[in-house]
Design a protein around this motif. Structure first.
Motif, PDB file in Angstrom:
ATOM      1  N   LYS A 272       0.881  -1.091  -0.177  1.00  0.00           N
ATOM      2  CA  LYS A 272       0.031  -0.174   0.031  1.00  0.00           C
ATOM      3  C   LYS A 272       0.927   1.090   0.032  1.00  0.00           C
ATOM      4  CE  LYS A 272      -2.006  -1.022   3.921  1.00  0.00           C
ATOM      5  NZ  LYS A 272      -1.269  -2.565   4.218  1.00  0.00           N
ATOM      6  N   THR A 273       1.970   1.291   0.888  1.00  0.00           N
ATOM      7  CA  THR A 273       2.671   2.326   1.134  1.00  0.00           C
ATOM      8  C   THR A 273       3.291   2.623  -0.181  1.00  0.00           C
ATOM      9  OG1 THR A 273       2.818   2.100   3.549  1.00  0.00           O
ATOM     10  CG2 THR A 273       4.684   3.487   2.368  1.00  0.00           C
ATOM     11  N   THR A 274       4.072   1.601  -0.783  1.00  0.00           N
ATOM     12  CA  THR A 274       4.854   1.613  -1.789  1.00  0.00           C
ATOM     13  C   THR A 274       4.091   2.224  -3.165  1.00  0.00           C
ATOM     14  OG1 THR A 274       6.103  -0.185  -1.064  1.00  0.00           O
ATOM     15  CG2 THR A 274       6.543   0.495  -3.204  1.00  0.00           C
TER      16      THR A 274
ATOM     17  N   PHE B  82       2.316  11.275   5.508  1.00  0.00           N
ATOM     18  CA  PHE B  82       3.095  10.128   5.567  1.00  0.00           C
ATOM     19  C   PHE B  82       2.427   9.497   6.962  1.00  0.00           C
ATOM     20  CE2 PHE B  82       5.723  13.065   3.090  1.00  0.00           C
ATOM     21  CZ  PHE B  82       6.282  12.124   2.290  1.00  0.00           C
ATOM     22  N   GLN B  83       2.652   7.917   6.698  1.00  0.00           N
ATOM     23  CA  GLN B  83       2.073   7.274   7.908  1.00  0.00           C
ATOM     24  C   GLN B  83       2.897   7.767   9.175  1.00  0.00           C
ATOM     25  OE1 GLN B  83       2.110   3.136   7.374  1.00  0.00           O
ATOM     26  NE2 GLN B  83       1.560   2.487   9.379  1.00  0.00           N
ATOM     27  N   THR B  84       4.090   7.792   9.198  1.00  0.00           N
ATOM     28  CA  THR B  84       4.688   8.425  10.151  1.00  0.00           C
ATOM     29  C   THR B  84       5.075   9.739   9.975  1.00  0.00           C
ATOM     30  OG1 THR B  84       6.076   6.344  10.358  1.00  0.00           O
ATOM     31  CG2 THR B  84       6.748   7.965  11.756  1.00  0.00           C
TER      32      THR B  84
ATOM     33  N   LEU C   5      -3.148  10.081   1.484  1.00  0.00           N
ATOM     34  CA  LEU C   5      -2.820   9.713   2.971  1.00  0.00           C
ATOM     35  C   LEU C   5      -2.474   8.267   3.360  1.00  0.00           C
ATOM     36  CD1 LEU C   5      -5.996  11.408   2.861  1.00  0.00           C
ATOM     37  CD2 LEU C   5      -5.068  12.082   5.033  1.00  0.00           C
ATOM     38  N   ASP C   6      -1.278   7.862   3.956  1.00  0.00           N
ATOM     39  CA  ASP C   6      -0.854   6.744   4.295  1.00  0.00           C
ATOM     40  C   ASP C   6      -1.255   6.161   5.784  1.00  0.00           C
ATOM     41  OD1 ASP C   6      -0.085   4.113   4.012  1.00  0.00           O
ATOM     42  OD2 ASP C   6       2.214   4.912   4.008  1.00  0.00           O
ATOM     43  N   GLU C   7      -2.290   5.332   5.787  1.00  0.00           N
ATOM     44  CA  GLU C   7      -2.766   5.201   7.147  1.00  0.00           C
ATOM     45  C   GLU C   7      -2.789   6.304   7.960  1.00  0.00           C
ATOM     46  OE1 GLU C   7      -1.700   1.296   8.665  1.00  0.00           O
ATOM     47  OE2 GLU C   7      -1.194   0.464   6.845  1.00  0.00           O
TER      48      GLU C   7
HETATM   49 MG   LIG Z   1       2.311   0.933   4.977  1.00  0.00          MG
END
Ligand SMILES: [Mg+2]
Ligand SMILES: Nc1ncnc2c1ncn2[C@@H]1O[C@H](COP(=O)(O)OP(=O)(O)O)[C@@H](O)[C@H]1O
Lengths: 236, 234
Positions: free
Chosen positions: A44-46, A79-81, A154-156
């Motif tokens: 997903k992130t990639t 970003f997720q983080t 938006l990543d998570e």
């Molecule tokens: Mg991810």
């Protein structure tokens, strides 16, 4: 009126001699909320990063529709983080405006308003690093929204948030979607996907397993992997 | 033992009464090492930042060279500058040998690699943290450098102070190129060496106190800066 936004043609990303995503072929339209779903490590992130242009594609092509130029030119990524700048909360949120040449005073004023919008109720003069996990996430969301992007990744976004903050963020996303912002996001929260998605892109092991409208996907997933995932089973 | 105590007492008196020689020597020390730190920072900080952000074929080589230069023995640097500026040397006509200017030049050579190296390390870390955000926001090259230098300013200050600290305690190079000439090129470290040799322990101790005081002041500042640095990160 829904037009194509971008087309992925056999897109593949290899890292360290290993295929981590792909080959994926799919089309995305220029409106609504697309939700990338799938177990951890599905890609997903990639995929999101590749769509935004942050990851080098090893083979295949990502083509933008000519009609989607406005979306392409005004993107933002959460970003997720959350990426913390060594600045105050206010100046962190104002930073994208400063890059565009907006004066410090005006940028700060708009940053304060934006913090209010995302429900970030902290002393804005304090250092961004002193925020709690959920506050950092909201700060990052405000930083992404301040330039009023036409396409928001938006990543998570609510991975580290409690129920209340998750609701607040979902309300904001629903609101900006209604305002015409195109949203492409990922989540591992099935409830969130049900609440927000217009369309689901289900990934497994770096491959596209299923792309369907939200209604169709949640009513009757076509693949065993998606079915098992929605049942809460561990997908092997 | 009594000698030492007496020496300490007289040294304390020299410091408290601001003995003219002591003040002169201390001021020259500060002047030379601050000058070297300013020039070394002007070269080393942008160089370090530039090395952190840019990818080019010889990058590793340059970084390895920088690290090697960091370990240069000051005496050798002094010798090199001496030969360069001696009457028959290539830059002899400038007449800089045995002047504070030559001492600054020698110290710049010694501390610039340290400043560049510390700055490189700090900016590289910051760049790793900021990379995705700055790419996502489509920053220009100069916007990236400006952002990293500004947000890394505390760490860069640390780099400059580290260079200054190295310079102020250095004796080998400035002894050779400065010559430790009274009222001209005498600084704390060279004066300590001289006074000790002459058996003038009270003056040597007084100079030592000042040097230690300066070193502590620099280190305290470094410590505070690195604490705020960490404090702002976590
Ligand atoms: Mg991810
Ligand atoms: N830079 C990289 N180098 C090697 N492997 C990577 C890299 N980035 C991601 N991966 C791998 O690619 C797979 C997909 O990761 P990711 O996109 O983060 O999945 P998800 O976001 O769905 O959890 C994982 O197996 C991950 O370990």
């Amino acid at each position: 009126m829904v037009n194509p936004m971008m087309v992925l043609d056999k897109v593949e990303l290899r890292r360290g001699g290993r295929v981590i995503v792909g080959p994926i072929s799919l089309g995305l339209r220029d409106a609504g909320v697309t939700m990338a779903m799938g177990p951890n490590g599905a890609g997903k992130t990639t995929l999101l990063r590749a769509l935004h242009g942050l990851e080098r594609v090893s083979s295949g092509q990502i083509r933008w529709a000519e009609s989607a130029e406005a979306l392409r030119a005004r993107q933002a990524f959460v970003f997720q983080t959350p990426i913390l700048m060594r600045r105050s909360v206010l100046d962190s949120i104002a930073y994208p405006l400063r890059l565009k040449g907006v004066s410090r005073g005006e940028a700060r004023e708009r940053a304060a308003a934006c913090a209010e919008t995302v429900g970030l109720r902290v002393r804005l003069k304090k250092d961004a690093s002193t925020l709690s996990g959920g506050e950092k996430q909201k700060m990052a969301l405000a930083r992404a929204l301040i330039t009023e992007p036409a396409l928001l990744f938006l990543d998570e976004p609510s991975a580290n948030l409690d129920g209340r903050s998750t609701r607040e963020i979902e309300e904001i996303l629903t609101h900006i979607r209604a305002g015409g912002t195109r949203i492409v996001m990922s989540t591992h929260d099935i409830g969130q996907a049900r609440r927000l998605a217009d369309e689901v892109v289900f990934l497994h092991d770096g491959r596209l397993v299923e792309q369907a409208s939200s209604a169709a996907f949640f009513d009757a997933p076509q693949s065993n992997q998606a079915y098992a995932y929605l049942q809460g089973d561990i997908v092997i | 033992m009594n000698d030492i105590l007496q020496g300490l007492a007289r040294a304390a008196k020299l410091v408290v009464t601001l003995n003219a020689d002591l003040v002169e020597i201390t001021l020259l020390s500060l002047q030379v090492s601050l000058g070297a730190a300013v020039i070394g920072s002007a070269i080393g900080l942008p160089l370090g930042a530039w090395l952190a952000i840019n990818r080019f074929p010889a990058r590793r080589m340059v970084i390895a060279l920088l690290n090697a230069l960091m370990g240069l023995p000051p005496v050798v640097v002094g010798l090199f500058v001496y030969v360069l500026f001696s009457r028959s040397g290539p830059l002899g006509v400038l007449g800089l040998l045995f002047t504070p200017t030559a001492m600054v030049i020698a110290q710049v050579i010694i501390i610039t690699p340290i400043i560049a190296s510390v700055a490189h390390q700090a900016i590289r870390e910051l760049w790793a943290d900021y990379h995705d955000l700055l790419i996502s926001l489509e920053t220009t090259h100069s916007q990236r450098i400006a952002t990293l230098l500004w947000d890394g300013r505390r760490a860069l200050m640390t780099a400059s102070l580290a260079g200054f600290g190295r310079g102020i305690g250095e004796v080998g190079a400035i002894m050779i190129v400065g010559g430790n000439i009274d009222h001209a090129t005498r600084v704390l470290t060279t004066a300590i060496a001289l006074e000790t040799g002459k058996g003038e322990f009270d003056m040597a101790l007084a100079l030592g106190f000042v040097l230690i005081g300066l070193a502590i002041a620099v280190n305290l500042t470094l410590h505070m800066l690195s604490r705020t640095e960490r404090g702002s990160r976590w």
